[in-house]
Scaffold this motif. Sequence first.
Motif, PDB file in Angstrom:
ATOM      1  N   GLU A   1       0.821  -1.208   0.000  1.00  0.00           N
ATOM      2  CA  GLU A   1       0.000   0.000   0.000  1.00  0.00           C
ATOM      3  C   GLU A   1       0.860   1.266   0.000  1.00  0.00           C
ATOM      4  O   GLU A   1       0.484   2.275  -0.598  1.00  0.00           O
ATOM      5  CB  GLU A   1      -0.955  -0.007   1.204  1.00  0.00           C
TER       6      GLU A   1
ATOM      7  N   SER B   1       0.437   4.335  -2.498  1.00  0.00           N
ATOM      8  CA  SER B   1       0.262   5.742  -2.107  1.00  0.00           C
ATOM      9  C   SER B   1       1.212   6.638  -2.916  1.00  0.00           C
ATOM     10  O   SER B   1       0.873   7.749  -3.268  1.00  0.00           O
ATOM     11  CB  SER B   1       0.477   5.932  -0.601  1.00  0.00           C
TER      12      SER B   1
ATOM     13  N   LEU C   1      -0.146   6.896  -6.516  1.00  0.00           N
ATOM     14  CA  LEU C   1      -1.248   7.860  -6.534  1.00  0.00           C
ATOM     15  C   LEU C   1      -0.700   9.287  -6.579  1.00  0.00           C
ATOM     16  O   LEU C   1      -1.154  10.126  -7.360  1.00  0.00           O
ATOM     17  CB  LEU C   1      -2.116   7.666  -5.289  1.00  0.00           C
TER      18      LEU C   1
ATOM     19  N   GLU D   1     -10.440  -4.491   3.143  1.00  0.00           N
ATOM     20  CA  GLU D   1      -9.313  -3.695   2.690  1.00  0.00           C
ATOM     21  C   GLU D   1      -9.451  -3.315   1.207  1.00  0.00           C
ATOM     22  O   GLU D   1      -9.114  -2.207   0.806  1.00  0.00           O
ATOM     23  CB  GLU D   1      -8.001  -4.471   2.897  1.00  0.00           C
TER      24      GLU D   1
ATOM     25  N   ARG E   1     -11.777  -0.434   0.867  1.00  0.00           N
ATOM     26  CA  ARG E   1     -11.133   0.817   1.267  1.00  0.00           C
ATOM     27  C   ARG E   1     -10.137   1.270   0.193  1.00  0.00           C
ATOM     28  O   ARG E   1     -10.097   2.437  -0.208  1.00  0.00           O
ATOM     29  CB  ARG E   1     -10.398   0.610   2.608  1.00  0.00           C
ATOM     30  N   MET E   2      -9.341   0.315  -0.302  1.00  0.00           N
ATOM     31  CA  MET E   2      -8.326   0.697  -1.279  1.00  0.00           C
ATOM     32  C   MET E   2      -8.951   1.148  -2.598  1.00  0.00           C
ATOM     33  O   MET E   2      -8.431   2.031  -3.278  1.00  0.00           O
ATOM     34  CB  MET E   2      -7.347  -0.458  -1.506  1.00  0.00           C
TER      35      MET E   2
ATOM     36  N   ARG F   1     -11.543   2.859  -2.843  1.00  0.00           N
ATOM     37  CA  ARG F   1     -11.901   4.272  -2.607  1.00  0.00           C
ATOM     38  C   ARG F   1     -10.672   5.160  -2.624  1.00  0.00           C
ATOM     39  O   ARG F   1     -10.645   6.207  -3.247  1.00  0.00           O
ATOM     40  CB  ARG F   1     -12.540   4.399  -1.218  1.00  0.00           C
ATOM     41  N   GLU F   2      -9.633   4.718  -1.937  1.00  0.00           N
ATOM     42  CA  GLU F   2      -8.485   5.599  -1.695  1.00  0.00           C
ATOM     43  C   GLU F   2      -7.496   5.673  -2.861  1.00  0.00           C
ATOM     44  O   GLU F   2      -6.785   6.659  -2.997  1.00  0.00           O
ATOM     45  CB  GLU F   2      -7.751   5.140  -0.421  1.00  0.00           C
ATOM     46  N   TYR F   3      -7.416   4.625  -3.639  1.00  0.00           N
ATOM     47  CA  TYR F   3      -6.437   4.618  -4.739  1.00  0.00           C
ATOM     48  C   TYR F   3      -7.166   4.562  -6.067  1.00  0.00           C
ATOM     49  O   TYR F   3      -7.234   3.542  -6.724  1.00  0.00           O
ATOM     50  CB  TYR F   3      -5.453   3.452  -4.581  1.00  0.00           C
ATOM     51  N   ASN F   4      -7.751   5.687  -6.398  1.00  0.00           N
ATOM     52  CA  ASN F   4      -8.606   5.752  -7.558  1.00  0.00           C
ATOM     53  C   ASN F   4      -8.303   7.057  -8.286  1.00  0.00           C
ATOM     54  O   ASN F   4      -8.819   8.100  -7.946  1.00  0.00           O
ATOM     55  CB  ASN F   4     -10.064   5.699  -7.080  1.00  0.00           C
ATOM     56  N   SER F   5      -7.396   6.984  -9.247  1.00  0.00           N
ATOM     57  CA  SER F   5      -7.037   8.185 -10.017  1.00  0.00           C
ATOM     58  C   SER F   5      -7.053   7.803 -11.492  1.00  0.00           C
ATOM     59  O   SER F   5      -7.408   6.678 -11.846  1.00  0.00           O
ATOM     60  CB  SER F   5      -5.666   8.704  -9.580  1.00  0.00           C
TER      61      SER F   5
END
Length: 553
Positions: free
Chosen positions: A237, A241, A244, A274, A277-278, A280-284
């Motif tokens: 992760e 990050s 991203l 997980e 969550r990922m 959502r958080e790693y979406n570009s």
Amino acid sequence: MKVDKIIRNAKIFTSDKKNLLASALAVKDGKFVYVGDENGLSKYEGETQDLNGKFIMPGIIDSHVHVTMGAGYDLVGDFGKLIPCDSKQEVLDYIKDDIKKNPGLDRYRYRLHKKSLGDEDLTKEDLDAICPDGELQIQETQMHSIWVNSNILKKHGITDEIKDPVPGLSFYVRKDGHVTGEMSEGATELPVILDCAINKSDSEIDAAIKRWIDFCLDVGVTAVFDAGIPGYPEFHEYVYSRLLELDKQGKLPIYVDGCYVISAAWEVEKGLRELKRMQREYNSEHLRVHTLKLFMDGTLKLHSGAMVTPYDDTGDMGCTAMNLQETVDLLKVLNKEGFDFHVHTVGEASSRLVLDAVEQVRKELGDDFHVRVVSAHLQIQDSADLNRFAPLGVIANCTPWWHCDDVEIYKKLFGEQRGKKCYRCKSVWDSGALVSWSSDNIVYADFECWNPYLGMEAGMTRRITKKSKFTDPKVFPYVFPPEDELMTIEEMLLGYTINGAKQLGIEKTKGSIEVGKDADFLVFDNDLLTAEHEGFSNNLPEEIYFSGKKMDR
Ligand SMILES: [Zn+2]
């Protein structure tokens, strides 16, 4: 129409089956707006390039790589010296002597061929006796097991009470109930091997990623599926990050399709949480996470690939991380949540299990089943399963640079006849299944094995020759059997482009040169469709375009 770029007089392999060859294209705002022959160009005006018959293909999609694990290995740097010994005592003497010559290191790292130990076990007590103060690790050269001393066990909280991810597959070796310091398979060993990478700075991680990006820009890889790191989600992760962040800064000219990895049935619940969550958080723009990756079995050479028919030399069967019911249940949850499923399936029994599970779920859910299921590696399959991928819609992911090896190893593992029936990708392809190609490497090093043209060469020839761009001593004076599993260049190109896009779920925007899709394409001096198969690995694109923009390299 005013466009940004027009290319004419090219030989374009589009990977679009309706229109496989073209000679002209036009690009506007990063997308193809025209693909066809020269006559259709009259409607477009803009900067025009006459390519004099040069070859163009879509950007390459490597549909199973390990970006995050490779970054970790890059940051650890040194795998340690190969111990050149033939008995346990010699191994211990060698290490003792080496530590004496290099006192005061935090971690002593070595590599060892398992056969060097003969029938003897190496335990933490052996290692503590020669390295009581520092940390000592010895990695098996196949990179699927490791021996460590007590200081490392303590650092990682590995006690007799620790739970094995999968007994018999991914586990802590025990004697009389006590952990011995030996661990088998990635989920147990990778946190130890890569532990110092987690303390690296953002800029050090970025530098490792940059090396990988530069490689991609060199060879023309424009999208990948990242297959993750078993057992070490924290570092995995951390790299996401940074990907991203790089994407936000406009510095990620490669589409990365990510995953969350699990190695056992009891990790499913956490895995799904997980993954959500990922996602959502790693979406570009160039990073997306929507796939659960599972290690269903291990590796053939360690007899941990799961078999339908036992290994010939030991009678072992290997084992799978989940049973049929657990896999069926998981597929239903993934379907409900809208996730995809990528499974490490090396041996006969693990790919069969995935096919059986999909069959059962399809019977229940019919057209309401939407999970993209990828069965990866497929080193050996039972003949009865080769035709099952197509009707079940299971995607077969193969790593063609493996499709040439020392056949004697396989004959020893599986017997004279079965040993000559590995890597049957052409049979799966011809049955109508979707087959995608990958490089599946875990270490960046010089990226030699990540080279897609090496994969294409080996896929077409099933051998490495002196002409190949490959320094590993893998040259054998024969085509790796079965000889009728050779692929054509068109199949290699489709498997590295549109089929990869379908696996990643990006076929609407990538994978072929079609109107409306991202203008990711490669220009070559020579025509890949007619290029020599031997030595094909030496091909390199002259120019690379990502979303219509010519990349600086
Ligand atoms: Zn892999």
